[in-house]
Design a protein around this motif. Structure first.
Motif: not given
Length: 68
Positions: A42-57
């Protein structure tokens, strides 16, 4: 901040929802994360993916959805 991720992985990883490029970012609690560079679904919506011990989830269900 996300220099802990191997370079080869950094070049190929993409958002599993919009297939967009991911850039370095910081979550509200100050932890490093990968964030969609462009709008995601959607316009203006983004996602953030956490990083656990150097590995992106890279699980869409566990991504942080935020507005820009």
């Amino acid at each position: 901040m996300t220099a802990q991720i191997d370079g080869w992985l950094r070049e190929i990883v993409r958002c599993p929802v919009c297939r967009g490029e991911l850039v370095d970012g910081t979550s509200p609690d100050g932890a490093p994360e990968l964030q969609c560079a462009d709008d995601c679904e959607q316009a203006g919506q983004r996602r953030g993916y956490r990083i656990d011990d150097g590995i992106p989830v890279m699980l869409a269900d566990e991504a942080r959805v935020f507005s820009v």
